[in-house]
Design a protein around this motif. Sequence first.
Motif, PDB file in Angstrom:
ATOM      1  N   SER A  47       0.846  -1.196   0.000  1.00 53.67           N
ATOM      2  CA  SER A  47       0.000   0.000   0.000  1.00 53.67           C
ATOM      3  C   SER A  47       0.879   1.241   0.000  1.00 53.67           C
ATOM      4  O   SER A  47       1.530   1.570   0.983  1.00 53.67           O
ATOM      5  CB  SER A  47      -0.933  -0.002   1.211  1.00 53.67           C
ATOM      6  N   GLY A  48       0.954   1.867  -1.141  1.00 55.18           N
ATOM      7  CA  GLY A  48       1.701   3.111  -1.228  1.00 55.18           C
ATOM      8  C   GLY A  48       3.017   2.987  -1.959  1.00 55.18           C
ATOM      9  O   GLY A  48       3.385   1.938  -2.474  1.00 55.18           O
ATOM     10  N   THR A  49       3.715   4.101  -1.974  1.00 56.40           N
ATOM     11  CA  THR A  49       5.006   4.219  -2.632  1.00 56.40           C
ATOM     12  C   THR A  49       6.045   4.535  -1.562  1.00 56.40           C
ATOM     13  O   THR A  49       5.754   5.241  -0.598  1.00 56.40           O
ATOM     14  CB  THR A  49       4.956   5.339  -3.693  1.00 56.40           C
TER      15      THR A  49
ATOM     16  N   ASN B 250       3.296   1.562   9.505  1.00 54.18           N
ATOM     17  CA  ASN B 250       2.608   2.051   8.309  1.00 54.18           C
ATOM     18  C   ASN B 250       3.444   3.032   7.513  1.00 54.18           C
ATOM     19  O   ASN B 250       3.168   3.274   6.345  1.00 54.18           O
ATOM     20  CB  ASN B 250       1.277   2.690   8.684  1.00 54.18           C
ATOM     21  N   SER B 251       4.479   3.603   8.132  1.00 56.07           N
ATOM     22  CA  SER B 251       5.273   4.611   7.442  1.00 56.07           C
ATOM     23  C   SER B 251       6.750   4.253   7.270  1.00 56.07           C
ATOM     24  O   SER B 251       7.472   4.939   6.563  1.00 56.07           O
ATOM     25  CB  SER B 251       5.177   5.947   8.188  1.00 56.07           C
ATOM     26  N   LYS B 252       7.209   3.157   7.912  1.00 54.91           N
ATOM     27  CA  LYS B 252       8.635   2.835   7.856  1.00 54.91           C
ATOM     28  C   LYS B 252       8.855   1.328   7.953  1.00 54.91           C
ATOM     29  O   LYS B 252       8.203   0.646   8.728  1.00 54.91           O
ATOM     30  CB  LYS B 252       9.370   3.525   9.010  1.00 54.91           C
ATOM     31  N   ILE B 253       9.824   0.841   7.163  1.00 53.28           N
ATOM     32  CA  ILE B 253      10.255  -0.560   7.216  1.00 53.28           C
ATOM     33  C   ILE B 253      11.767  -0.555   7.395  1.00 53.28           C
ATOM     34  O   ILE B 253      12.496   0.003   6.558  1.00 53.28           O
ATOM     35  CB  ILE B 253       9.865  -1.315   5.936  1.00 53.28           C
ATOM     36  N   GLU B 254      12.244  -1.161   8.494  1.00 55.43           N
ATOM     37  CA  GLU B 254      13.669  -1.212   8.776  1.00 55.43           C
ATOM     38  C   GLU B 254      14.161  -2.649   8.643  1.00 55.43           C
ATOM     39  O   GLU B 254      13.580  -3.567   9.221  1.00 55.43           O
ATOM     40  CB  GLU B 254      13.951  -0.694  10.184  1.00 55.43           C
ATOM     41  N   LEU B 255      15.247  -2.811   7.870  1.00 55.30           N
ATOM     42  CA  LEU B 255      15.782  -4.137   7.553  1.00 55.30           C
ATOM     43  C   LEU B 255      17.274  -4.177   7.864  1.00 55.30           C
ATOM     44  O   LEU B 255      17.959  -3.150   7.857  1.00 55.30           O
ATOM     45  CB  LEU B 255      15.565  -4.428   6.065  1.00 55.30           C
ATOM     46  N   THR B 256      17.781  -5.394   8.101  1.00 56.36           N
ATOM     47  CA  THR B 256      19.217  -5.574   8.333  1.00 56.36           C
ATOM     48  C   THR B 256      19.666  -6.907   7.748  1.00 56.36           C
ATOM     49  O   THR B 256      18.856  -7.817   7.541  1.00 56.36           O
ATOM     50  CB  THR B 256      19.555  -5.507   9.841  1.00 56.36           C
ATOM     51  N   ASP B 257      20.950  -7.016   7.491  1.00 56.17           N
ATOM     52  CA  ASP B 257      21.518  -8.270   7.006  1.00 56.17           C
ATOM     53  C   ASP B 257      22.988  -8.342   7.412  1.00 56.17           C
ATOM     54  O   ASP B 257      23.723  -7.368   7.263  1.00 56.17           O
ATOM     55  CB  ASP B 257      21.420  -8.366   5.480  1.00 56.17           C
ATOM     56  N   VAL B 258      23.378  -9.492   7.938  1.00 53.97           N
ATOM     57  CA  VAL B 258      24.788  -9.738   8.226  1.00 53.97           C
ATOM     58  C   VAL B 258      25.368 -10.427   7.005  1.00 53.97           C
ATOM     59  O   VAL B 258      24.925 -11.515   6.629  1.00 53.97           O
ATOM     60  CB  VAL B 258      24.976 -10.604   9.495  1.00 53.97           C
TER      61      VAL B 258
END
Length: 137
Positions: free
Chosen positions: A26-28, A114-122
């Motif tokens: 939902s959204g850009t 609804n306004s932010k997605i935080e991701l991480t990867d080792v």
Amino acid sequence: MSCNKDDDNNQQQNTTVEQTINTVQSGTWKVTYFFDSDQDETDHFTGYAFTFNENGSLAAIKGSTTITGTWSVTDSNSSDDDGGSSGADFNIFFASPPDFEDLSDDWDIISVSNSKIELTDVSGGNGGTDFLTFERI
């Protein structure tokens, strides 16, 4: 009868997968932070609007430039190849150009709103930690 802890974890992960899919579709979105192992590379994505489509396609659009890729959110218990954490993986794949190839990974989800997605990867190669944040436009 006692409650099985694994059942609770699976139910919670399914909710996280569904919640993340519904939110991102939902959204850009725009990249507001990308840290690749040892340096901030957020500026490589300035001006791009990311759209995560229901069919698994992903488009990054800036003016007349469109870069396409794929995305999915999966339960990492069955396919977590980084050996890191359990939970949901946010999978992104771009075949080119090189800056966008850097986003290709099975990201661990830190948080979803609804306004932010935080991701991480080792990183498996050099052991560095990458961070990627999308915010709704």
